[in-house]
Design an enzyme around this catalytic site. Structure first.
Site, PDB file in Angstrom:
ATOM      1  N   ASP A   5      47.984  36.954  41.546  1.00 52.44           N
ATOM      2  CA  ASP A   5      47.293  35.899  42.293  1.00 52.44           C
ATOM      3  C   ASP A   5      48.247  34.897  42.949  1.00 52.44           C
ATOM      4  O   ASP A   5      48.007  33.677  42.932  1.00 52.44           O
ATOM      5  CB  ASP A   5      46.306  35.142  41.390  1.00 52.44           C
ATOM      6  CG  ASP A   5      45.140  36.010  40.956  1.00 52.44           C
ATOM      7  OD1 ASP A   5      44.796  36.946  41.705  1.00 52.44           O
ATOM      8  OD2 ASP A   5      44.583  35.757  39.867  1.00 52.44           O
ATOM      9  N   ILE A   6      49.312  35.422  43.525  1.00 48.40           N
ATOM     10  CA  ILE A   6      50.220  34.542  44.280  1.00 48.40           C
ATOM     11  C   ILE A   6      50.068  34.746  45.790  1.00 48.40           C
ATOM     12  O   ILE A   6      50.816  34.168  46.570  1.00 48.40           O
ATOM     13  CB  ILE A   6      51.688  34.771  43.880  1.00 48.40           C
ATOM     14  CG1 ILE A   6      52.099  36.219  44.120  1.00 48.40           C
ATOM     15  CG2 ILE A   6      51.949  34.367  42.442  1.00 48.40           C
ATOM     16  CD1 ILE A   6      53.579  36.426  44.061  1.00 48.40           C
ATOM     17  N   GLY A   7      49.099  35.580  46.185  1.00 44.75           N
ATOM     18  CA  GLY A   7      48.869  35.816  47.609  1.00 44.75           C
ATOM     19  C   GLY A   7      49.623  36.993  48.169  1.00 44.75           C
ATOM     20  O   GLY A   7      49.897  37.059  49.370  1.00 44.75           O
ATOM     21  N   THR A  46      48.636  40.047  48.678  1.00 43.66           N
ATOM     22  CA  THR A  46      47.853  40.777  49.683  1.00 43.66           C
ATOM     23  C   THR A  46      47.803  40.023  51.002  1.00 43.66           C
ATOM     24  O   THR A  46      47.917  40.620  52.083  1.00 43.66           O
ATOM     25  CB  THR A  46      46.431  41.021  49.165  1.00 43.66           C
ATOM     26  OG1 THR A  46      46.493  41.854  47.997  1.00 43.66           O
ATOM     27  CG2 THR A  46      45.575  41.719  50.212  1.00 43.66           C
ATOM     28  N   LYS A  72      48.098  51.615  48.860  1.00 45.82           N
ATOM     29  CA  LYS A  72      48.128  51.048  47.509  1.00 45.82           C
ATOM     30  C   LYS A  72      47.679  52.128  46.537  1.00 45.82           C
ATOM     31  O   LYS A  72      46.671  52.804  46.768  1.00 45.82           O
ATOM     32  CB  LYS A  72      47.211  49.830  47.423  1.00 45.82           C
ATOM     33  CG  LYS A  72      47.252  49.107  46.083  1.00 45.82           C
ATOM     34  CD  LYS A  72      46.669  47.711  46.205  1.00 45.82           C
ATOM     35  CE  LYS A  72      46.817  46.944  44.908  1.00 45.82           C
ATOM     36  NZ  LYS A  72      46.671  45.487  45.100  1.00 45.82           N
ATOM     37  N   SER A 131      42.389  47.130  41.128  1.00 41.32           N
ATOM     38  CA  SER A 131      41.403  46.689  40.144  1.00 41.32           C
ATOM     39  C   SER A 131      40.614  45.508  40.699  1.00 41.32           C
ATOM     40  O   SER A 131      41.068  44.812  41.597  1.00 41.32           O
ATOM     41  CB  SER A 131      42.095  46.274  38.844  1.00 41.32           C
ATOM     42  OG  SER A 131      42.917  47.299  38.351  1.00 41.32           O
ATOM     43  N   ASP A 184      41.355  44.002  48.561  1.00 41.72           N
ATOM     44  CA  ASP A 184      42.728  43.777  49.019  1.00 41.72           C
ATOM     45  C   ASP A 184      43.076  44.700  50.182  1.00 41.72           C
ATOM     46  O   ASP A 184      43.596  44.267  51.214  1.00 41.72           O
ATOM     47  CB  ASP A 184      43.719  44.015  47.874  1.00 41.72           C
ATOM     48  CG  ASP A 184      43.655  42.940  46.813  1.00 41.72           C
ATOM     49  OD1 ASP A 184      42.869  41.985  46.985  1.00 41.72           O
ATOM     50  OD2 ASP A 184      44.381  43.052  45.814  1.00 41.72           O
ATOM     51  N   SER A 193      50.520  46.361  42.255  1.00 37.64           N
ATOM     52  CA  SER A 193      49.466  45.671  41.507  1.00 37.64           C
ATOM     53  C   SER A 193      50.137  44.648  40.598  1.00 37.64           C
ATOM     54  O   SER A 193      50.932  45.016  39.725  1.00 37.64           O
ATOM     55  CB  SER A 193      48.674  46.673  40.662  1.00 37.64           C
ATOM     56  OG  SER A 193      48.161  47.722  41.450  1.00 37.64           O
ATOM     57  N   ASN A 210      55.332  32.173  49.509  1.00 37.64           N
ATOM     58  CA  ASN A 210      53.965  31.881  49.928  1.00 37.64           C
ATOM     59  C   ASN A 210      53.581  30.463  49.485  1.00 37.64           C
ATOM     60  O   ASN A 210      54.182  29.898  48.577  1.00 37.64           O
ATOM     61  CB  ASN A 210      53.014  32.904  49.308  1.00 37.64           C
ATOM     62  CG  ASN A 210      51.642  32.876  49.964  1.00 37.64           C
ATOM     63  OD1 ASN A 210      51.503  32.469  51.122  1.00 37.64           O
ATOM     64  ND2 ASN A 210      50.631  33.312  49.244  1.00 37.64           N
TER      65      ASN A 210
END
Length: 228
Positions: free
Chosen positions: A13-15, A17, A38, A42, A56, A119, A181
């Site tokens: 969840d750091i961006g 994608t 990919k 999930s 994603d 992932s 990011n």
């Protein structure tokens, strides 16, 4: 000839994608035939017909205007928002790495430049059972890829960035650079984080992505040269 790079993150969840979408878009806007792949995703949500939608991959597909099908973008799609090894176990649908390699090569046949997104972080387990123990870096090595690392610009990123680089180097995986990011130009801490990441790892920060950026601030030819 295939040209590819692997995108990993310093965590979840750091961006990753979002940044990947900007990467592929940059190449395509420059007239290059760039695609996306990919291995496992999930946390997919079902549509009105109950078909799982890989958010994603679809985001990158739409952002960059690739136009590939879901089957061409992702090999394994799981609903549970957990590590792929656990989602595969829950669904009794373990990842077949021969299939992943086949699908990756098929993506390379469709496009000249392939951006493969991982992932989570580089030590994310993909399969962990009585038969096999496979983490993400095993797949990177199997496919012979170099890595671009997406890191958050904020507090704690120095530790995560350095640990990611140290692990990749221990596996002898080439590193092409960092992309920061959630970067705020002029922020004293974030500017120092950028400096310290480069100083402590020797790996360049090739671009910074500000909140809501629609373009990656890097020359397309420079970006393309990172693919091998």
């Amino acid at each position: 000839m295939r040209r590819a790079v692997f995108i990993t993150g310093t965590g979840t969840d750091i961006g990753k994608t979002y940044v990947t979408g900007l990467i592929v878009k940059k190449l395509r806007d420059a007239g290059l035939d760039a695609g996306y792949y990919k291995a496992a995703l999930s946390g997919a949500e079902p549509d009105e017909n109950g078909v799982l939608q890989p958010g994603d991959a679809l985001h990158v597909n739409e952002t960059a205007g690739i136009g590939d099908t879901i089957d061409e973008l992702v090999s394994y799609i799981y609903r549970e928002a957990v590590s792929p090894h656990l989602a595969a176990r829950i669904n009794n649908n373990q990842i077949d790495f021969d299939k992943v390699e086949h699908d990756f090569k098929a993506a390379c046949d469709r496009h000249e430049y392939i951006t493969m997104e991982g992932s989570g972080g580089i030590i994310c387990p993909l399969r962990w059972d009585s038969e096999r123990h496979v983490i993400l870096d095993d797949l990177v090595k199997r496919l012979g890829l170099s890595v671009l690392i997406v890191a958050d610009a904020g507090l704690g990123t120095i530790n995560n960035a350095v640990l990611t680089v140290e692990h990749l180097r221990s596996r002898e995986i080439p590193i092409r650079g960092f992309i920061l990011n959630h970067f705020h130009p002029g922020d004293v801490m974030e500017e120092d984080n950028l400096h310290m990441i480069e100083e402590m790892t020797g790996v360049p920060v090739i671009a910074c992505v500000k909140p809501n950026d629609k373009e990656l601030d890097i020359d397309a030819s420079h970006l393309a040269a990172l693919y091998d």
